[in-house]
Scaffold this active site. Sequence first.
Site, PDB file in Angstrom:
ATOM      1  N   ARG A 168      11.887   0.505   6.081  1.00 51.57           N
ATOM      2  CA  ARG A 168      12.733   0.131   7.214  1.00 51.57           C
ATOM      3  C   ARG A 168      13.649  -1.038   6.861  1.00 51.57           C
ATOM      4  NH1 ARG A 168       8.961  -1.215  11.809  1.00 51.57           N
ATOM      5  NH2 ARG A 168       7.590  -1.817  10.106  1.00 51.57           N
ATOM      6  N   ASP A 175     -15.014  -0.275   1.728  1.00 49.65           N
ATOM      7  CA  ASP A 175     -13.844  -1.083   2.068  1.00 49.65           C
ATOM      8  C   ASP A 175     -14.260  -2.482   2.510  1.00 49.65           C
ATOM      9  OD1 ASP A 175     -11.161  -1.502   2.295  1.00 49.65           O
ATOM     10  OD2 ASP A 175     -10.882  -0.330   4.120  1.00 49.65           O
ATOM     11  N   TRP A 203       0.821  -1.209   0.000  1.00 50.43           N
ATOM     12  CA  TRP A 203       0.000   0.000   0.000  1.00 50.43           C
ATOM     13  C   TRP A 203       0.855   1.259   0.000  1.00 50.43           C
ATOM     14  CZ3 TRP A 203      -3.796   1.897  -2.035  1.00 50.43           C
ATOM     15  CH2 TRP A 203      -4.588   2.924  -1.513  1.00 50.43           C
ATOM     16  N   SER A 253      -7.982 -10.209  -1.639  1.00 54.02           N
ATOM     17  CA  SER A 253      -7.777  -9.757  -0.263  1.00 54.02           C
ATOM     18  C   SER A 253      -7.039 -10.838   0.521  1.00 54.02           C
ATOM     19  CB  SER A 253      -9.130  -9.469   0.401  1.00 54.02           C
ATOM     20  OG  SER A 253      -9.039  -9.523   1.811  1.00 54.02           O
ATOM     21  N   ARG A 254      -5.957 -10.467   1.197  1.00 51.87           N
ATOM     22  CA  ARG A 254      -5.186 -11.452   1.969  1.00 51.87           C
ATOM     23  C   ARG A 254      -6.017 -12.052   3.097  1.00 51.87           C
ATOM     24  NH1 ARG A 254      -0.530 -10.403   4.712  1.00 51.87           N
ATOM     25  NH2 ARG A 254      -1.256  -8.343   5.322  1.00 51.87           N
ATOM     26  N   LYS A 286     -13.438  -4.922   9.249  1.00 47.12           N
ATOM     27  CA  LYS A 286     -13.659  -5.470   7.902  1.00 47.12           C
ATOM     28  C   LYS A 286     -12.659  -6.565   7.567  1.00 47.12           C
ATOM     29  CE  LYS A 286     -10.139  -3.219   5.590  1.00 47.12           C
ATOM     30  NZ  LYS A 286      -9.310  -3.577   4.415  1.00 47.12           N
TER      31      LYS A 286
END
Length: 327
Positions: free
Chosen positions: A38, A244, A17, A254-255, A191
């Site tokens: 990171r 969403d 994302w 969607s994971r 969600k």
Amino acid sequence: MRSKNTSSLHIIGAGAWGSALAIAYSRFSTLNVILWSRKELNKNQPFPRLSNFVPPEKLHLRQGLPTENDLSETDIIFFATPMWTLRQVSSSLPRSLSQKISLVTCCKGLEKETELMPLEVLKEIFPLNPNFVLAGPNFAKEVAQDLPAVATLSGEDEGKTQNLSDKLSLPTFFISPDLHPIAIQIMGAAKNVAAIGVGATIGVGLGENARAAFITCFLQEIHLLIKKKSGDPKGIFTFGAIGDLFLTATSSASRNYALGEYLGKHKTYPPHAGTDKVAITEGAFTAPVLLEMAERFKIDLPAINAVNKILRNPSETEKTIRSLLSN
């Protein structure tokens, strides 16, 4: 050196994302975009979660976290990190951060130890900065591909929210302003849990009717949670809330949905889950936190409880869902 008239956008978190947002904004906006990772960056493939995407020339890639000097001329910071790292990441930024910088969380979920929502965490660390939540029915890959999408930017100040929404809107990524941040954040957490339950319903073979019933159960429970958190349930009817939910809970892309579908089909966790099953998706991380919140509020949330049972014992998935939908 950039022009003094050019605004700067720092995006912290180079997952799918964060990378998609960085690609879109560096391609279409006048913002000076800096994406922070990171982890060590691979120059040949800087977007491991978005393969085959080449960084636009305007996009600046950095490793680590921004320093006080990096943020001296910054206007906006996006936090595109997992919810469970938000406090650590935001606490690592300079406390001398200018109060004019808008802080935008793209996180979904609740803090495990405190049950706090993303904006509540940011407000503890930077109480004087304008804080917003960005959410929407958006898959990262489609945003990076410039396919049309809409997201909700929710804040508490109408003027500031409208101004920032205007600033962040792109030709293919429209930002809709909203003043219901509690509803947006509760939906953002729930969600992903719903998607696991709906995916499990389809995976175990209970059909489309059961899928629709499961989603309806979740909507009822989300409505109740929003009211308990002193939010306005009207916020459910926004792109960043119900939009969403529908995207996450109806697509195998969607994971969270994919995890639920796998649990339903195979009655066990996928091999890549390893021993850290709770943290493999946002929904798996958030489900027990929502259950603890329900216990604290002394309310019954059968659908959320059902997902927790599925996560603890996937071999009982069909029995759990049938029990939920028959009561």
